[in-house]
Design an enzyme around this catalytic site. Structure first.
Site, short mmCIF file in Angstrom:
data_model
loop_
_atom_site.label_atom_id
_atom_site.label_comp_id
_atom_site.label_asym_id
_atom_site.label_seq_id
_atom_site.Cartn_x
_atom_site.Cartn_y
_atom_site.Cartn_z
N ASP A 136 90.46 18.53 1.23
CA ASP A 136 89.84 18.09 2.48
C ASP A 136 90.84 17.24 3.25
O ASP A 136 91.32 16.22 2.75
CB ASP A 136 88.58 17.28 2.15
CG ASP A 136 87.73 17.02 3.38
OD1 ASP A 136 88.30 16.56 4.41
OD2 ASP A 136 86.52 17.28 3.35
N SER A 169 79.77 16.02 6.36
CA SER A 169 80.65 15.03 7.00
C SER A 169 79.82 13.88 7.59
O SER A 169 79.11 13.20 6.83
CB SER A 169 81.52 15.73 8.05
OG SER A 169 82.59 14.90 8.42
N HIS A 208 87.74 20.86 4.71
CA HIS A 208 86.58 20.24 5.36
C HIS A 208 85.76 21.23 6.18
O HIS A 208 84.76 20.86 6.78
CB HIS A 208 87.09 19.11 6.28
CG HIS A 208 86.05 18.09 6.64
ND1 HIS A 208 85.52 17.20 5.72
CD2 HIS A 208 85.42 17.82 7.82
CE1 HIS A 208 84.63 16.41 6.32
NE2 HIS A 208 84.55 16.77 7.59
#
Lengths: 276, 276
Positions: free
Chosen positions: B222, B146, B254
């Protein structure tokens, strides 16, 4: 039963679910990993019972078990370690009350009537799982860490025929001779030590043993090893000629870094019994 | 430098250390996994940069990377994601300030002078590691998740020759075109978007690319995929004819359940480059 979350994980699904528990008289939350194979039909089940202070979540995110369960096509169940929430008694100590149910049915107040973790894990949760998920409840095995290792061993020996194999990571192996045990068994079950006997792995090994294989790992540098008393359990195993593999792992401690290091072997060991 | 903890893990040691950071003007904590091979001499290094809200600890306990690093004889570094503590500016939002350093050197108050995560990860921490541990700093690779995927990509492209390979899990791939980026780059670097260019993976890919292999995994489910903008980075990669493997992984989200599911492949990919 409500779905809290479902995350795809190693081709399967790591779910978290909550339900009203009759045994504990409160909502209970558990984790369940279903491998990809569960889409096509029931899969075998490996229970993982957690240690002091843990919820359903710790092992689910830290033990690294899902990858091996996915490889073997086995489901993993992660129950909570005690009742929780409004009206549930607690204690300031980390090792009594919430997060420290010790997998017994409490007979003493204030722990009765909520602290019925034996009934929850032995009866209610298996029924719920069997009714709601693609699980083959004829093929179950059980493992756990620390207090959860105690739970795994006592459930395996106490429920003859239920589990095909049992393993444990750094289990509390002789609670009636340890400060991790005497205090809690007194609080939950009362001072009559006769009632403790079916919640003490060493005593149960002396009395009847386990009809299946046993695998136990404990770290030589476990900071709590004096409380675990692996030597008492080892002696009882040897005296009974119980088939078992008891390993002391050099340099490892009590943490999940230890648990995860040997998880692959534990899951493979259970798979062998579950697919035999 | 002080040792916070050291736990044996997959035959190696998972350490946590703290030190006074010049770059950040505060104590900083990092995790370092050293495989068994580090006892005999320097080992290659794989950096893992974490995402929003994380500390050094999240990936260390949830990503399941140590087992594969142990298998490959590679060290893992887990830096924190921002300065912390007394006198360090913060914001109520989870995506600005503490836990959200975005791997830049802030020029704007109140983030300057503490928020210098680029200098910390690019200069100070590598120097500290090279001086104190058995690490071969000529063989480094980098990955992240991320915001940390953004950091891995921008550090890899910004420090030519430093990293032999780069990978990322669900990276923020085009921050100057995303709400995960515009707000933070404005706060830390000011409104002049010219200063953002060396902190935006898609813009850097358009301008000069990376002299090595790239591997990126993003889950099709995600929940933040619109903020990550993998399509912009994919377009830039294709336009440049940059050697790269960009994968959309069906059904994954995610979370660290996604990260851990593909960690084995990422570590193996880096090992191939580090041992080439």
């Amino acid at each position: 039963m409500e779905t809290v979350s479902e995350n795809k994980c190693f081709g399967g699904v790591q779910g978290v679910y909550t339900h009203g528990s009759e045994a504990c008289g409160c909502p209970m939350t558990f984790g369940l990993f279903l491998p990809e194979e569960a889409r096509d039909g029931p899969v075998p089940v490996l229970w993982y019972l957690s240690g002091l202070t843990c919820t359903h979540e710790n092992a689910m995110v830290k033990a690294g078990a899902q990858q091996w369960a996915a490889e073997q096509g086995i489901a993993l169940v992660f129950p909570d370690t005690s009742p929780r929430g409004e009206g549930v008694a607690d204690d300031e100590a980390y090792d009594l009350g919430v997060g420290a149910g010790f997998y017994v049915n409490a007979t003493e107040k204030p722990w009765a009537p909520h602290y019925n973790m034996w009934d929850y894990v032995a009866e209610e949760l298996p029924r719920l799982l069997g009714n709601n998920f693609a699980l083959d409840m004829e093929r179950q095995a059980i493992t756990g860490h620390s207090m959860g290792g105690h739970g795994a061993l006592t459930l395996a020996m106490g429920l003859a025929g239920r589990f095909r194999a049992v393993s444990a990571f750094a289990p509390i192996a002789h609670p009636s001779a340890s400060d991790w045990g005497r205090k809690q068994l007194t609080a939950y079950l009362g001072a009559d030590e006769g009632t403790w006997r079916r919640h003490d792995a060493t005593l149960m090994m002396r009395e009847h043993g386990f009809d299946g294989p046993i695998l136990i790992d404990t770290g030589t540098d476990d900071q709590f090893i004096d409380l675990l008393r692996p030597e008492d359990f080892a002696q009882a195993v040897a005296e009974r000629r119980q088939p078992a593999t008891l390993r002391l792992q050099k340099g490892y401690d009590h943490s999940y870094f230890f648990v995860s290091s040997f998880m692959e072997e534990h899951v493979a060991y259970h798979a062998e019994a579950l697919y035999a």
